[in-house]
Design a protein around this motif. Sequence first.
Motif, PDB file in Angstrom:
ATOM      1  N   HIS A 165     -19.284 -14.646 -20.153  1.00  0.00           N
ATOM      2  CA  HIS A 165     -18.319 -13.616 -19.770  1.00  0.00           C
ATOM      3  C   HIS A 165     -17.186 -14.151 -18.891  1.00  0.00           C
ATOM      4  CE1 HIS A 165     -16.807  -9.559 -19.077  1.00  0.00           C
ATOM      5  NE2 HIS A 165     -16.667  -9.919 -17.805  1.00  0.00           N
ATOM      6  N   MET A 166     -17.535 -14.806 -17.792  1.00  0.00           N
ATOM      7  CA  MET A 166     -16.486 -15.266 -16.868  1.00  0.00           C
ATOM      8  C   MET A 166     -15.546 -16.284 -17.510  1.00  0.00           C
ATOM      9  SD  MET A 166     -16.241 -13.578 -14.019  1.00  0.00           S
ATOM     10  CE  MET A 166     -15.660 -14.552 -12.616  1.00  0.00           C
ATOM     11  N   PRO A 167     -16.077 -17.263 -18.260  1.00  0.00           N
ATOM     12  CA  PRO A 167     -15.143 -18.186 -18.938  1.00  0.00           C
ATOM     13  C   PRO A 167     -14.214 -17.461 -19.916  1.00  0.00           C
ATOM     14  CG  PRO A 167     -17.350 -19.121 -18.880  1.00  0.00           C
ATOM     15  CD  PRO A 167     -17.471 -17.699 -18.395  1.00  0.00           C
ATOM     16  N   MET A 168     -14.729 -16.411 -20.590  1.00  0.00           N
ATOM     17  CA  MET A 168     -13.889 -15.656 -21.520  1.00  0.00           C
ATOM     18  C   MET A 168     -12.719 -15.008 -20.775  1.00  0.00           C
ATOM     19  SD  MET A 168     -14.779 -12.312 -23.913  1.00  0.00           S
ATOM     20  CE  MET A 168     -14.804 -11.167 -22.526  1.00  0.00           C
ATOM     21  N   VAL A 169     -13.040 -14.282 -19.683  1.00  0.00           N
ATOM     22  CA  VAL A 169     -11.979 -13.602 -18.925  1.00  0.00           C
ATOM     23  C   VAL A 169     -11.014 -14.629 -18.322  1.00  0.00           C
ATOM     24  CG1 VAL A 169     -11.456 -12.008 -17.047  1.00  0.00           C
ATOM     25  CG2 VAL A 169     -13.512 -11.654 -18.443  1.00  0.00           C
ATOM     26  N   ALA A 170     -11.571 -15.700 -17.762  1.00  0.00           N
ATOM     27  CA  ALA A 170     -10.726 -16.743 -17.176  1.00  0.00           C
ATOM     28  C   ALA A 170      -9.756 -17.291 -18.224  1.00  0.00           C
ATOM     29  CB  ALA A 170     -11.590 -17.869 -16.606  1.00  0.00           C
ATOM     30  N   GLY A 171     -10.227 -17.396 -19.451  1.00  0.00           N
ATOM     31  CA  GLY A 171      -9.388 -17.915 -20.535  1.00  0.00           C
ATOM     32  C   GLY A 171      -8.187 -17.036 -20.845  1.00  0.00           C
ATOM     33  N   PHE A 172      -8.299 -15.730 -20.533  1.00  0.00           N
ATOM     34  CA  PHE A 172      -7.175 -14.820 -20.771  1.00  0.00           C
ATOM     35  C   PHE A 172      -6.058 -15.007 -19.733  1.00  0.00           C
ATOM     36  CE2 PHE A 172     -10.533 -11.664 -22.501  1.00  0.00           C
ATOM     37  CZ  PHE A 172     -10.424 -12.186 -23.782  1.00  0.00           C
ATOM     38  N   LEU A 173      -6.378 -15.623 -18.592  1.00  0.00           N
ATOM     39  CA  LEU A 173      -5.454 -15.590 -17.450  1.00  0.00           C
ATOM     40  C   LEU A 173      -4.465 -16.748 -17.390  1.00  0.00           C
ATOM     41  CD1 LEU A 173      -7.929 -14.301 -14.719  1.00  0.00           C
ATOM     42  CD2 LEU A 173      -6.395 -12.977 -16.188  1.00  0.00           C
ATOM     43  N   GLY A 174      -4.727 -17.801 -18.142  1.00  0.00           N
ATOM     44  CA  GLY A 174      -3.784 -18.915 -18.224  1.00  0.00           C
ATOM     45  C   GLY A 174      -3.480 -19.553 -16.889  1.00  0.00           C
ATOM     46  N   ALA A 175      -2.237 -19.994 -16.728  1.00  0.00           N
ATOM     47  CA  ALA A 175      -1.837 -20.770 -15.540  1.00  0.00           C
ATOM     48  C   ALA A 175      -1.763 -19.907 -14.282  1.00  0.00           C
ATOM     49  CB  ALA A 175      -0.500 -21.450 -15.791  1.00  0.00           C
ATOM     50  N   ASN A 176      -1.793 -18.593 -14.437  1.00  0.00           N
ATOM     51  CA  ASN A 176      -1.790 -17.691 -13.270  1.00  0.00           C
ATOM     52  C   ASN A 176      -3.092 -17.797 -12.477  1.00  0.00           C
ATOM     53  OD1 ASN A 176      -0.812 -15.576 -11.597  1.00  0.00           O
ATOM     54  ND2 ASN A 176      -1.933 -14.049 -12.798  1.00  0.00           N
ATOM     55  N   LEU A 177      -4.166 -18.221 -13.157  1.00  0.00           N
ATOM     56  CA  LEU A 177      -5.484 -18.339 -12.508  1.00  0.00           C
ATOM     57  C   LEU A 177      -5.570 -19.639 -11.719  1.00  0.00           C
ATOM     58  CD1 LEU A 177      -8.410 -17.171 -12.252  1.00  0.00           C
ATOM     59  CD2 LEU A 177      -9.007 -18.633 -14.196  1.00  0.00           C
ATOM     60  N   VAL A 178      -5.810 -19.532 -10.408  1.00  0.00           N
ATOM     61  CA  VAL A 178      -5.951 -20.728  -9.575  1.00  0.00           C
ATOM     62  C   VAL A 178      -7.402 -21.200  -9.570  1.00  0.00           C
ATOM     63  CG1 VAL A 178      -5.705 -21.640  -7.231  1.00  0.00           C
ATOM     64  CG2 VAL A 178      -3.980 -20.080  -8.158  1.00  0.00           C
ATOM     65  N   LYS A 179      -8.326 -20.255  -9.444  1.00  0.00           N
ATOM     66  CA  LYS A 179      -9.748 -20.569  -9.584  1.00  0.00           C
ATOM     67  C   LYS A 179     -10.533 -19.287  -9.746  1.00  0.00           C
ATOM     68  CE  LYS A 179     -11.570 -20.504  -4.857  1.00  0.00           C
ATOM     69  NZ  LYS A 179     -12.460 -21.178  -3.904  1.00  0.00           N
ATOM     70  N   TYR A 180     -11.759 -19.407 -10.210  1.00  0.00           N
ATOM     71  CA  TYR A 180     -12.633 -18.240 -10.210  1.00  0.00           C
ATOM     72  C   TYR A 180     -13.982 -18.635  -9.640  1.00  0.00           C
ATOM     73  CZ  TYR A 180     -14.991 -19.630 -14.653  1.00  0.00           C
ATOM     74  OH  TYR A 180     -15.707 -20.266 -15.636  1.00  0.00           O
ATOM     75  N   THR A 181     -14.682 -17.644  -9.090  1.00  0.00           N
ATOM     76  CA  THR A 181     -15.958 -17.915  -8.428  1.00  0.00           C
ATOM     77  C   THR A 181     -17.011 -16.908  -8.880  1.00  0.00           C
ATOM     78  OG1 THR A 181     -15.686 -16.435  -6.525  1.00  0.00           O
ATOM     79  CG2 THR A 181     -14.674 -18.617  -6.349  1.00  0.00           C
ATOM     80  N   ILE A 182     -18.271 -17.298  -8.722  1.00  0.00           N
ATOM     81  CA  ILE A 182     -19.401 -16.424  -9.044  1.00  0.00           C
ATOM     82  C   ILE A 182     -20.401 -16.533  -7.902  1.00  0.00           C
ATOM     83  CG2 ILE A 182     -21.327 -16.021 -10.621  1.00  0.00           C
ATOM     84  CD1 ILE A 182     -19.596 -17.376 -12.827  1.00  0.00           C
ATOM     85  N   GLU A 183     -20.909 -15.401  -7.442  1.00  0.00           N
ATOM     86  CA  GLU A 183     -21.986 -15.455  -6.455  1.00  0.00           C
ATOM     87  C   GLU A 183     -23.089 -14.481  -6.835  1.00  0.00           C
ATOM     88  OE1 GLU A 183     -20.630 -13.396  -2.522  1.00  0.00           O
ATOM     89  OE2 GLU A 183     -18.850 -13.926  -3.634  1.00  0.00           O
ATOM     90  N   LYS A 184     -24.287 -14.832  -6.412  1.00  0.00           N
ATOM     91  CA  LYS A 184     -25.475 -14.039  -6.717  1.00  0.00           C
ATOM     92  C   LYS A 184     -25.986 -13.392  -5.434  1.00  0.00           C
ATOM     93  CE  LYS A 184     -30.217 -14.658  -8.277  1.00  0.00           C
ATOM     94  NZ  LYS A 184     -31.300 -15.612  -8.509  1.00  0.00           N
ATOM     95  N   GLY A 185     -26.074 -12.066  -5.417  1.00  0.00           N
ATOM     96  CA  GLY A 185     -26.550 -11.370  -4.229  1.00  0.00           C
ATOM     97  C   GLY A 185     -28.008 -11.676  -3.942  1.00  0.00           C
ATOM     98  N   ILE A 186     -28.312 -11.935  -2.665  1.00  0.00           N
ATOM     99  CA  ILE A 186     -29.684 -12.258  -2.253  1.00  0.00           C
ATOM    100  C   ILE A 186     -30.292 -11.136  -1.433  1.00  0.00           C
ATOM    101  CG2 ILE A 186     -31.090 -13.809  -0.853  1.00  0.00           C
ATOM    102  CD1 ILE A 186     -29.061 -16.016  -1.390  1.00  0.00           C
ATOM    103  N   ALA A 187     -29.533 -10.608  -0.476  1.00  0.00           N
ATOM    104  CA  ALA A 187     -30.072  -9.602   0.445  1.00  0.00           C
ATOM    105  C   ALA A 187     -28.934  -8.933   1.192  1.00  0.00           C
ATOM    106  CB  ALA A 187     -31.003 -10.271   1.459  1.00  0.00           C
TER     107      ALA A 187
END
Lengths: 135, 135
Positions: free
Chosen positions: A57-79
Amino acid sequence: MKFTLILSFFLLAISFTALSQDKQNTAVAEKGLIKISVMYPFADGKTFNMEYYETKHMPMVAGFLGANLVKYTIEKGIASGIPNQPLPYMAIGTFYVKSLSNYQAAIAPNRDAIRADFANYTNIAPVILVSEVVK
Amino acid sequence: MKFTLILSFFLLAISFTALSQDKQNTAVAEKGLIKISVMYPFADGKTFNMEYYETKHMPMVAGFLGANLVKYTIEKGIASGIPNQPLPYMAIGTFYVKSLSNYQAAIAPNRDAIRADFANYTNIAPVILVSEVVK
């Protein structure tokens, strides 16, 4: 001798240029950027497939954003950070972009594809925050 | 000639070492770290003094964390990313740390000082998320 000396300085100049650019990229990477945070609230019965989210999912969306995207991140909730409180979010994905209007223009024609992919990894309706990186 | 040649290789070796370390630091900066996000929900009548938060509160808390703190960030909420939805959060401050238990041990003796400072910049009770950086 002369050639080797010139080569020395040339290599040194290249290296310092490369280093300073690398440091600059790191330093200016986030401040002033627009951040879109897609936050998936936790609740009983809610599910989230992190593997699909991270690899599809995230790579797909990131692919739509082109050069406007500086970076993307993912985090997993723990508590929750507050004792005896439920986990606020199961996962958060963020996009750091230079321009909000360019982000919106890139997402609009792909919104149906993005939403259709939700069912492949979660049954949670996300909360979405648009923010400005202050520091 | 020999000296200059040795100098060349020495400079080259230093430069490559510096470059590769710098890139590595950038790449591994966040993945696998623990992130504590302190999120201030928006609601009518809620206030948030970003200037105080950025210049006083966050540096104070960051100062308690020592070498366990990799970096901290501040963002200012602008809007919901979903049309006609209220702004989810007025501000979010985050701490990226190597160890959650070290974070908790550092915060515990300073909790009263941190809470007492809240009134200096906000009347919002924050939501706190502990997460793991996946990407």
